[in-house]
Design a protein around this motif. Structure first.
Motif, PDB file in Angstrom:
ATOM      1  N   PRO A  25       0.818  -1.225   0.000  1.00 55.21           N
ATOM      2  CA  PRO A  25       0.000   0.000   0.000  1.00 55.21           C
ATOM      3  C   PRO A  25       0.851   1.275   0.000  1.00 55.21           C
ATOM      4  O   PRO A  25       0.453   2.287  -0.579  1.00 55.21           O
ATOM      5  CB  PRO A  25      -0.803  -0.117   1.298  1.00 55.21           C
ATOM      6  N   LEU A  26       2.016   1.251   0.620  1.00 57.45           N
ATOM      7  CA  LEU A  26       2.864   2.448   0.602  1.00 57.45           C
ATOM      8  C   LEU A  26       3.310   2.768  -0.822  1.00 57.45           C
ATOM      9  O   LEU A  26       3.384   3.935  -1.226  1.00 57.45           O
ATOM     10  CB  LEU A  26       4.086   2.263   1.518  1.00 57.45           C
ATOM     11  N   ALA A  27       3.584   1.712  -1.587  1.00 57.32           N
ATOM     12  CA  ALA A  27       3.966   1.925  -2.987  1.00 57.32           C
ATOM     13  C   ALA A  27       2.828   2.616  -3.728  1.00 57.32           C
ATOM     14  O   ALA A  27       3.047   3.513  -4.556  1.00 57.32           O
ATOM     15  CB  ALA A  27       4.316   0.595  -3.647  1.00 57.32           C
ATOM     16  N   ALA A  28       1.589   2.199  -3.380  1.00 61.94           N
ATOM     17  CA  ALA A  28       0.429   2.833  -4.014  1.00 61.94           C
ATOM     18  C   ALA A  28       0.406   4.319  -3.664  1.00 61.94           C
ATOM     19  O   ALA A  28       0.195   5.185  -4.530  1.00 61.94           O
ATOM     20  CB  ALA A  28      -0.852   2.148  -3.542  1.00 61.94           C
ATOM     21  N   ALA A  29       0.660   4.625  -2.389  1.00 60.73           N
ATOM     22  CA  ALA A  29       0.638   6.025  -1.954  1.00 60.73           C
ATOM     23  C   ALA A  29       1.736   6.832  -2.653  1.00 60.73           C
ATOM     24  O   ALA A  29       1.510   7.957  -3.096  1.00 60.73           O
ATOM     25  CB  ALA A  29       0.824   6.103  -0.443  1.00 60.73           C
ATOM     26  N   ARG A  30       2.923   6.238  -2.778  1.00 58.29           N
ATOM     27  CA  ARG A  30       4.024   6.931  -3.450  1.00 58.29           C
ATOM     28  C   ARG A  30       3.685   7.222  -4.908  1.00 58.29           C
ATOM     29  O   ARG A  30       3.983   8.294  -5.437  1.00 58.29           O
ATOM     30  CB  ARG A  30       5.308   6.109  -3.383  1.00 58.29           C
ATOM     31  N   CYS A  31       3.085   6.225  -5.567  1.00 58.55           N
ATOM     32  CA  CYS A  31       2.712   6.431  -6.979  1.00 58.55           C
ATOM     33  C   CYS A  31       1.717   7.588  -7.088  1.00 58.55           C
ATOM     34  O   CYS A  31       1.837   8.453  -7.959  1.00 58.55           O
ATOM     35  CB  CYS A  31       2.108   5.159  -7.573  1.00 58.55           C
ATOM     36  N   ASN A  32       0.728   7.603  -6.174  1.00 55.54           N
ATOM     37  CA  ASN A  32      -0.259   8.692  -6.204  1.00 55.54           C
ATOM     38  C   ASN A  32       0.407  10.044  -5.996  1.00 55.54           C
ATOM     39  O   ASN A  32       0.082  11.027  -6.671  1.00 55.54           O
ATOM     40  CB  ASN A  32      -1.322   8.481  -5.120  1.00 55.54           C
ATOM     41  N   GLN A  33       1.344  10.062  -5.064  1.00 56.73           N
ATOM     42  CA  GLN A  33       2.047  11.311  -4.764  1.00 56.73           C
ATOM     43  C   GLN A  33       2.816  11.812  -6.000  1.00 56.73           C
ATOM     44  O   GLN A  33       2.787  12.995  -6.327  1.00 56.73           O
ATOM     45  CB  GLN A  33       3.071  11.061  -3.654  1.00 56.73           C
ATOM     46  N   SER A  34       3.477  10.879  -6.666  1.00 53.96           N
ATOM     47  CA  SER A  34       4.241  11.250  -7.862  1.00 53.96           C
ATOM     48  C   SER A  34       3.315  11.804  -8.928  1.00 53.96           C
ATOM     49  O   SER A  34       3.588  12.843  -9.543  1.00 53.96           O
ATOM     50  CB  SER A  34       4.981  10.035  -8.427  1.00 53.96           C
ATOM     51  N   LEU A  35       2.196  11.099  -9.123  1.00 54.22           N
ATOM     52  CA  LEU A  35       1.249  11.569 -10.149  1.00 54.22           C
ATOM     53  C   LEU A  35       0.747  12.973  -9.798  1.00 54.22           C
ATOM     54  O   LEU A  35       0.612  13.822 -10.674  1.00 54.22           O
ATOM     55  CB  LEU A  35       0.077  10.589 -10.254  1.00 54.22           C
ATOM     56  N   PRO A  41       5.352   7.771 -12.321  1.00 54.21           N
ATOM     57  CA  PRO A  41       5.861   6.704 -11.465  1.00 54.21           C
ATOM     58  C   PRO A  41       6.049   5.404 -12.241  1.00 54.21           C
ATOM     59  O   PRO A  41       5.218   5.057 -13.085  1.00 54.21           O
ATOM     60  CB  PRO A  41       4.765   6.540 -10.419  1.00 54.21           C
ATOM     61  N   ILE A  42       7.143   4.707 -12.001  1.00 54.42           N
ATOM     62  CA  ILE A  42       7.323   3.368 -12.571  1.00 54.42           C
ATOM     63  C   ILE A  42       7.489   2.398 -11.411  1.00 54.42           C
ATOM     64  O   ILE A  42       8.369   2.586 -10.550  1.00 54.42           O
ATOM     65  CB  ILE A  42       8.566   3.304 -13.486  1.00 54.42           C
ATOM     66  N   LEU A  43       6.615   1.423 -11.378  1.00 52.11           N
ATOM     67  CA  LEU A  43       6.636   0.452 -10.301  1.00 52.11           C
ATOM     68  C   LEU A  43       7.580  -0.681 -10.675  1.00 52.11           C
ATOM     69  O   LEU A  43       7.476  -1.239 -11.773  1.00 52.11           O
ATOM     70  CB  LEU A  43       5.211  -0.087 -10.142  1.00 52.11           C
ATOM     71  N   VAL A  44       8.501  -1.010  -9.797  1.00 53.68           N
ATOM     72  CA  VAL A  44       9.375  -2.151 -10.052  1.00 53.68           C
ATOM     73  C   VAL A  44       9.140  -3.164  -8.951  1.00 53.68           C
ATOM     74  O   VAL A  44       9.489  -2.939  -7.783  1.00 53.68           O
ATOM     75  CB  VAL A  44      10.863  -1.740 -10.066  1.00 53.68           C
ATOM     76  N   ALA A  45       8.486  -4.277  -9.303  1.00 47.47           N
ATOM     77  CA  ALA A  45       8.186  -5.318  -8.317  1.00 47.47           C
ATOM     78  C   ALA A  45       7.802  -6.577  -9.065  1.00 47.47           C
ATOM     79  O   ALA A  45       7.107  -6.499 -10.086  1.00 47.47           O
ATOM     80  CB  ALA A  45       7.033  -4.876  -7.432  1.00 47.47           C
ATOM     81  N   PRO A  46       8.281  -7.742  -8.584  1.00 48.41           N
ATOM     82  CA  PRO A  46       7.872  -8.975  -9.236  1.00 48.41           C
ATOM     83  C   PRO A  46       6.375  -9.190  -9.063  1.00 48.41           C
ATOM     84  O   PRO A  46       5.773  -8.588  -8.161  1.00 48.41           O
ATOM     85  CB  PRO A  46       8.660 -10.063  -8.482  1.00 48.41           C
ATOM     86  N   GLU A  47       5.783 -10.003  -9.905  1.00 49.32           N
ATOM     87  CA  GLU A  47       4.364 -10.367  -9.738  1.00 49.32           C
ATOM     88  C   GLU A  47       4.172 -10.877  -8.318  1.00 49.32           C
ATOM     89  O   GLU A  47       5.017 -11.625  -7.821  1.00 49.32           O
ATOM     90  CB  GLU A  47       4.016 -11.513 -10.701  1.00 49.32           C
ATOM     91  N   PRO A  48       3.125 -10.467  -7.626  1.00 45.28           N
ATOM     92  CA  PRO A  48       2.899 -11.014  -6.276  1.00 45.28           C
ATOM     93  C   PRO A  48       2.784 -12.543  -6.363  1.00 45.28           C
ATOM     94  O   PRO A  48       2.301 -13.054  -7.391  1.00 45.28           O
ATOM     95  CB  PRO A  48       1.577 -10.400  -5.853  1.00 45.28           C
ATOM     96  N   SER A  49       3.227 -13.206  -5.315  1.00 44.00           N
ATOM     97  CA  SER A  49       3.180 -14.665  -5.345  1.00 44.00           C
ATOM     98  C   SER A  49       1.726 -15.126  -5.428  1.00 44.00           C
ATOM     99  O   SER A  49       0.803 -14.358  -5.144  1.00 44.00           O
ATOM    100  CB  SER A  49       3.878 -15.234  -4.120  1.00 44.00           C
ATOM    101  N   LYS A  50       1.556 -16.368  -5.747  1.00 44.45           N
ATOM    102  CA  LYS A  50       0.222 -16.908  -6.024  1.00 44.45           C
ATOM    103  C   LYS A  50      -0.780 -16.533  -4.938  1.00 44.45           C
ATOM    104  O   LYS A  50      -0.465 -16.584  -3.752  1.00 44.45           O
ATOM    105  CB  LYS A  50       0.321 -18.440  -6.117  1.00 44.45           C
ATOM    106  N   GLY A  51      -1.977 -16.144  -5.377  1.00 39.74           N
ATOM    107  CA  GLY A  51      -3.023 -15.827  -4.401  1.00 39.74           C
ATOM    108  C   GLY A  51      -2.953 -14.389  -3.900  1.00 39.74           C
ATOM    109  O   GLY A  51      -3.901 -13.875  -3.333  1.00 39.74           O
ATOM    110  N   ASN A  52      -1.835 -13.705  -4.112  1.00 43.32           N
ATOM    111  CA  ASN A  52      -1.731 -12.310  -3.684  1.00 43.32           C
ATOM    112  C   ASN A  52      -2.012 -11.366  -4.849  1.00 43.32           C
ATOM    113  O   ASN A  52      -1.821 -11.728  -6.003  1.00 43.32           O
ATOM    114  CB  ASN A  52      -0.341 -12.017  -3.131  1.00 43.32           C
ATOM    115  N   LEU A  53      -2.459 -10.176  -4.516  1.00 36.75           N
ATOM    116  CA  LEU A  53      -2.784  -9.193  -5.552  1.00 36.75           C
ATOM    117  C   LEU A  53      -2.030  -7.901  -5.268  1.00 36.75           C
ATOM    118  O   LEU A  53      -1.565  -7.673  -4.158  1.00 36.75           O
ATOM    119  CB  LEU A  53      -4.286  -8.879  -5.506  1.00 36.75           C
TER     120      LEU A  53
END
Ligand code: SAH
Length: 598
Positions: A25-35, A41-53
């Motif tokens: 969620p903090l990444a979400a907040a940072r992206c919003n702040q940048s926008l 904003p460019i998000l760098v993160a692997p796909e969440p593991s199975k079952g996670n969103l």
């Protein structure tokens, strides 16, 4: 103690590329702040593991194409240097690490530092090259608070409190005043281009820079001449005068921003802006009721504001704590051109004087009181005759042993008129507030039905006639502690002169009468000594004395206190001492004395 502080800056981030590492969620907040600040904003993160969103707020942005998602673990060397703008050779402009294992965070942080890329890692101040203040935003107005690592919750709280004190509409007002500033600049640029400038210097910078880290120039505070004439009183019809007019206009706006109450600035409307501009463009007088430059706004609440002659305000500054000033005196402090203060005027009050105001403090020491008084009267008269508003600031109340009455007589004789060019404003006197801050009500039903305010020092050093004793009388002695032994003797025994003349009509004060010494009432180093007339001189001698201080005598001293044992026999002192003053912040109010009443 020294503190680490940071260089606070406001970064124009439009078009910048912000790398956000992590998918919480903090990444979400940072992206919003940048926008919100116009960055990408460019998000760098692997796909969440199975079952996670991804957090929903983030997923929405990704789906809308506002946030680009690089679905892999961060690789410093590559990502930092390739995902950015062409204009800066592909380097990203800033990096926010929002979740991490320690090794990744450390690697990213040092990779950023090597490349001079600003980096912020959540909860790891040691890995950050910058931090984000807690911000309040309203239109173009932003307020950022940082405690430099002392606590973000605290910073947020302070930010909320600061924001809550601002008048409504300030953000919009900033935008309006900004527009006004630009339009004035625009008009001046036109004038300059039309060849009327003699110097071509951009004077605007001098008066309108937002950087207030240097003092205002001396010119800042000069009176803004009326729009019909130039500073030299001639008509505005040649190039030199055009230059003067331009400077005048810019200074006028700067002064408005400096002197107007914030509330009034916040209330500026589009119509006001138009009226102001029009009036100045035409070079005519300001429309009635339109904002007027200089200090008139601040002084209009004061009597005699309509007069353009100088005036003298004689005012009391209270016993010490600046919160004990009346609003009228505070207003006078803010708006006076010249302040002539007595030596006793407390520092907390002097600190309120705007830095632009001329200040003189009486050079008063024993033996030259009359000369100092004379000097101040002369200064006041001269400044007022030159059209200035002069504030004669006295300690406590100006008419209670402040020689305020004498000054009024002198000033009247010099031609100043009550209510027109001469004003007097009361102050809280130490004679009554001193006892209060020691928890002593000078009058109290069934205990004290009268209060005398006396001086311990007579004219030319001769002791004044002491007041007689009455059981229900409270006597407050100012200017007395330096000769406490003499005073106590006079109160409790007849003088040699009285004995000689068989003048024994007055009632003597019993040595057992309760009394209190209150020093520096309402100041942080307030001290209260409670005892009886018998022991007060010894108490002062042993405990030491820090002027100014006063003596209260009478049964009132015991009304809220249990009399202290004065014949103890156990070696303890026959007096009590309380030190300190907790201040007047109502959230924490517990002035010494009052606190111990409970
Ligand atoms: N006009 C002042 C009094 C001036 S005479 C007033 O109304 O308060 C100066 C004397 O006032 C000092 O000698 C001292 O006795 C008293 N005084 C002034 N400030 C004081 C303070 N903060 N605490 C205790 N006594 C004070």
């Amino acid at each position: 103690m020294t503190y680490h502080t940071s260089l606070l800056t406001a970064v124009d981030s439009r078009g910048h590329v912000h790398l956000v590492v992590g998918s919480n969620p903090l990444a979400a907040a940072r992206c919003n702040q940048s926008l919100a600040v116009g960055a990408t904003p460019i998000l760098v993160a692997p796909e969440p593991s199975k079952g996670n969103l991804l957090p929903a707020a983030l997923q929405v942005r990704v789906d809308a194409g506002e946030v680009q998602w690089v679905r892999e673990a961060v690789r410093s060397n590559e990502h930092l240097e390739t995902l950015g703008r062409d204009a800066v050779d592909g380097f990203v402009d800033a990096v926010f690490v929002t979740d991490y294992d320690n090794t990744v965070a450390e690697t990213v942080s040092s990779a950023c530092r090597r490349r001079r890329i600003p980096v912020n890692v959540v909860d790891r101040p040691d890995l950050c090259s910058f931090s984000l203040p807690s911000t309040h935003a309203e239109g173009p107005l932003q307020i950022g608070i940082t405690t430099n690592g002392s606590g973000c919750k605290l910073a947020a709280r302070i930010r909320r409190e600061v924001a809550a004190t601002l008048p409504a509409g300030l953000g919009e007002a900033c935008a309006r005043l900004g527009a006004l500033r630009r339009r004035i600049q625009e008009e001046d640029r036109k004038t300059t281009e039309a060849g009327t400038s003699t110097t071509g210097k951009p004077r605007i910078e001098n008066v309108l820079s937002e950087d207030d880290s240097y003092d205002q120039s001396a010119a800042f505070n000069q009176l803004v001449p009326s729009p019909e004439t130039g500073a030299d009183g001639r008509d505005n019809n040649n190039s030199g005068d055009a230059e003067i007019a331009k400077t005048r206009r810019m200074r006028w706006l700067a002064q408005m921003c400096e002197y107007w109450p914030l509330k009034r600035l916040a209330g500026v409307t589009d119509a006001d802006v138009e009226a102001l501009l029009e009036a100045y463009a035409r070079g005519t007088a300001l429309p009635k009721d339109a904002p007027v430059a200089d200090k008139e706004a601040a002084t209009s609440a004061l009597p005699g504001a309509e007069s353009d002659q100088g005036r003298i305000i004689l005012a009391g500054s209270g016993p010490g704590h600046p919160d004990l000033l009346t609003r009228a005196v505070h207003q006078a402090i803010l708006s006076a051109d010249v302040i002539l203060a007595d030596k006793l005027v407390p520092q907390g009050v002097l600190d309120l004087i705007p830095r632009r105001t001329e200040v003189a403090i009486a050079r008063k020491f024993p033996g030259n009181a009359d000369a100092a008084q004379e000097e101040l009267i002369e200064q006041a008269t001269a400044a007022a005759r030159a059209g200035k508003t002069v504030l004669r600031l006295k300690q406590g109340d100006p008419f209670v042993y402040g020689r305020g009455g004498e000054e009024m007589i002198r000033l009247r004789a010099a031609g100043f008129q009550d209510g027109r060019t001469l004003f007097v404003l009361p102050g809280i006197t130490s004679a009554l507030s001193g006892p209060l801050f020691a928890g002593i009500p000078p009058t109290h039903r069934d205990a004290a039905d009268q209060v005398l305010i006396c001086t311990g020092t007579g004219k030319k050093g001769k002791p004044p006639v002491p007041p007689g004793y009455r059981v229900s009388r409270t006597a407050v002695f100012l200017m007395a502690l330096h000769r406490i032994t003499g005073l106590v003797a006079e109160l409790t025994t007849f003088t040699a002169e009285e004995e000689e003349n068989k003048n024994l009509g007055r009632t003597l004060w019993p040595l057992s009468t309760p009394c209190a010494v209150i020093e520096r009432a309402s100041c942080p180093d307030q001290k209260v000594i409670r005892t009886t007339l018998e022991h007060v001189a010894a108490a002062i001698e042993q405990e030491g004395s820090r002027p100014p201080g006063l003596l209260v005598v009478g049964r009132a001293c015991d009304v809220l206190y249990t009399p202290i044992a004065t014949t103890t026999g156990d070696g303890s002192k026959p007096w009590s001492v309380e030190e300190g003053f907790a201040g007047l912040d109502l959230d924490s109010i517990s002035p010494v004395g009052l606190a111990s009443l409970a």
